[in-house]
Design a protein around this motif. Structure first.
Motif, PDB file in Angstrom:
ATOM      1  N   ASP A   9      10.604   4.641 -17.727  1.00  0.00           N
ATOM      2  CA  ASP A   9       9.287   5.182 -17.424  1.00  0.00           C
ATOM      3  C   ASP A   9       9.294   6.064 -16.189  1.00  0.00           C
ATOM      4  O   ASP A   9       8.425   6.938 -16.046  1.00  0.00           O
ATOM      5  CB  ASP A   9       8.277   4.043 -17.240  1.00  0.00           C
ATOM      6  N   VAL A  10      10.237   5.851 -15.274  1.00  0.00           N
ATOM      7  CA  VAL A  10      10.337   6.716 -14.099  1.00  0.00           C
ATOM      8  C   VAL A  10      10.640   8.145 -14.539  1.00  0.00           C
ATOM      9  O   VAL A  10      10.020   9.105 -14.096  1.00  0.00           O
ATOM     10  CB  VAL A  10      11.435   6.221 -13.134  1.00  0.00           C
ATOM     11  N   VAL A  11      11.606   8.288 -15.445  1.00  0.00           N
ATOM     12  CA  VAL A  11      11.961   9.609 -15.976  1.00  0.00           C
ATOM     13  C   VAL A  11      10.810  10.176 -16.803  1.00  0.00           C
ATOM     14  O   VAL A  11      10.460  11.352 -16.684  1.00  0.00           O
ATOM     15  CB  VAL A  11      13.237   9.531 -16.830  1.00  0.00           C
ATOM     16  N   ARG A  12      10.213   9.332 -17.609  1.00  0.00           N
ATOM     17  CA  ARG A  12       9.153   9.799 -18.497  1.00  0.00           C
ATOM     18  C   ARG A  12       7.910  10.245 -17.722  1.00  0.00           C
ATOM     19  O   ARG A  12       7.173  11.121 -18.182  1.00  0.00           O
ATOM     20  CB  ARG A  12       8.810   8.700 -19.506  1.00  0.00           C
ATOM     21  N   ARG A  22       8.145  11.837 -14.896  1.00  0.00           N
ATOM     22  CA  ARG A  22       8.510  13.186 -14.474  1.00  0.00           C
ATOM     23  C   ARG A  22       8.313  14.174 -15.629  1.00  0.00           C
ATOM     24  O   ARG A  22       7.956  15.330 -15.418  1.00  0.00           O
ATOM     25  CB  ARG A  22       9.978  13.224 -14.017  1.00  0.00           C
ATOM     26  N   LEU A  23       8.551  13.707 -16.852  1.00  0.00           N
ATOM     27  CA  LEU A  23       8.398  14.567 -18.031  1.00  0.00           C
ATOM     28  C   LEU A  23       6.934  14.793 -18.404  1.00  0.00           C
ATOM     29  O   LEU A  23       6.627  15.679 -19.205  1.00  0.00           O
ATOM     30  CB  LEU A  23       9.116  13.948 -19.233  1.00  0.00           C
ATOM     31  N   GLY A  24       6.047  13.961 -17.875  1.00  0.00           N
ATOM     32  CA  GLY A  24       4.636  14.090 -18.209  1.00  0.00           C
ATOM     33  C   GLY A  24       4.248  13.401 -19.493  1.00  0.00           C
ATOM     34  O   GLY A  24       3.113  13.523 -19.958  1.00  0.00           O
ATOM     35  N   THR A  25       5.186  12.639 -20.080  1.00  0.00           N
ATOM     36  CA  THR A  25       4.867  11.911 -21.314  1.00  0.00           C
ATOM     37  C   THR A  25       4.260  10.545 -21.008  1.00  0.00           C
ATOM     38  O   THR A  25       3.742   9.877 -21.897  1.00  0.00           O
ATOM     39  CB  THR A  25       6.126  11.740 -22.186  1.00  0.00           C
ATOM     40  N   VAL A  26       4.360  10.119 -19.759  1.00  0.00           N
ATOM     41  CA  VAL A  26       3.672   8.921 -19.266  1.00  0.00           C
ATOM     42  C   VAL A  26       2.881   9.368 -18.035  1.00  0.00           C
ATOM     43  O   VAL A  26       3.438   9.977 -17.124  1.00  0.00           O
ATOM     44  CB  VAL A  26       4.666   7.804 -18.880  1.00  0.00           C
ATOM     45  N   GLY A  27       1.594   9.072 -18.000  1.00  0.00           N
ATOM     46  CA  GLY A  27       0.768   9.531 -16.882  1.00  0.00           C
ATOM     47  C   GLY A  27       0.401  11.007 -17.032  1.00  0.00           C
ATOM     48  O   GLY A  27       0.829  11.686 -17.965  1.00  0.00           O
ATOM     49  N   ASN A  28      -0.388  11.491 -16.088  1.00  0.00           N
ATOM     50  CA  ASN A  28      -0.866  12.879 -16.178  1.00  0.00           C
ATOM     51  C   ASN A  28      -0.669  13.662 -14.881  1.00  0.00           C
ATOM     52  O   ASN A  28      -1.299  14.700 -14.677  1.00  0.00           O
ATOM     53  CB  ASN A  28      -2.338  12.903 -16.579  1.00  0.00           C
ATOM     54  N   LYS A  29       0.204  13.198 -14.004  1.00  0.00           N
ATOM     55  CA  LYS A  29       0.401  13.868 -12.717  1.00  0.00           C
ATOM     56  C   LYS A  29       1.459  14.976 -12.780  1.00  0.00           C
ATOM     57  O   LYS A  29       1.448  15.900 -11.972  1.00  0.00           O
ATOM     58  CB  LYS A  29       0.825  12.841 -11.652  1.00  0.00           C
TER      59      LYS A  29
END
Length: 272
Positions: A169-172, A174-181
């Motif tokens: 989830d840390v990587v995801r 950064r990818l924007g696939t988890v969260g919206n920041k």
């Protein structure tokens, strides 16, 4: 009542975790068995992702030391969740200087990540989405697009650090696939807006526009592959299989990054 509910839920999860571990140790089934729901909606049709998951069905689940580590990490997070904000968040550090912290309702945040400032191409309020600038100008979309490039470049540079300091989830995030920041969150709409502007610009030749359109789809596919591989690490039974998925994710990232650099450069031409 809320505290009691936390305790009950956490104990139930711990019992389930121990039961699953016991089955795995006896070799009755692998944790990545097809009996578990697979993330079909997130699954790009790639040989690497499919092959990696297929491998996990036949992999040995007797890695006792890894299971011991997993129980320890699970216990830390469970304790933090039970105690709520009164307890310190578990912090996982890497040699790269990244420090990732779990937060209730907030997933993972990482101190040491590059701070990238940008302007979103679109603002969303409830069910309404509207462009933040002049829809006919590349500048409206380029800020988010270029910030997305910087995000992927930092992720590529610090990949091992992010993996070591956190989880998939840390990587995801950064990818924007988890969260919206992340600037990569909803990057599709920024790409689409940029393509419309580029199509009306005299700067790019028709063949360059065709290449840009192909890169657009390939970049999104590449990001989806990274996301899928990292998401899948949560469903496998051995560290060997998880490492294979992470390696596949890293290769997908490099391919997407190469195309993204070209897409960014072509948009910058129109920006000028």
């Amino acid at each position: 009542p809320d505290a009691m509910m936390r305790v009950v839920v956490a104990i139930s999860l711990l019992c389930l975790f121990q039961a699953t571990d016991a089955f795995n140790t006896k070799g009755r089934f692998a944790f990545a068995s097809s009996t578990l729901p697979q993330p079909a909606l997130r699954s790009p049709q790639t040989k690497s992702g499919t092959a990696a998951l297929a491998m996990s069905k036949h992999a040995s689940a007797g890695n006792t030391e890894q299971n011991r580590i997993d129980r320890k990490q699970f216990g830390k997070v469970a304790a933090f969740w039970i105690l709520g904000s009164s307890a310190a968040s578990p912090v996982f550090a890497s040699e790269s200087g990244l420090k990732c912290k779990a937060a209730i309702g907030g997933g993972q945040t990482c101190a040491g990540s590059k701070e990238i400032k940008f302007t979103k191409a679109y603002d969303t309020a409830g069910s309404t989405t509207k462009v933040t600038g002049d829809p006919k100008k590349m500048a409206t979309y380029y800020s988010q697009i270029h910030a997305g490039l910087e995000t992927l470049e930092e992720l590529d540079e610090k990949w091992d650090g992010y993996i070591e300091a956190g989880d998939g989830d840390v990587v995801r995030r950064r990818l924007g696939t988890v969260g919206n920041k992340s600037p990569l969150h909803n990057i599709r709409k920024a790409f689409e807006g940029a393509l419309k502007v580029a199509a009306k610009s005299p700067v790019l030749e028709p063949e360059e526009l065709d290449a840009l359109d192909e890169d657009f789809n390939a970049i999104l596919q590449g990001i989806a592959e990274v996301d899928y591989n990292l998401y899948s690490t949560a469903f496998v039974g051995t560290d060997e299989t998880a490492s294979k998925l992470r390696a596949d994710g890293k290769q997908s990232l490099k391919k997407a990054l190469k195309l993204y650099r070209n897409f960014d450069a072509e948009c910058a031409k129109v920006l000028e």
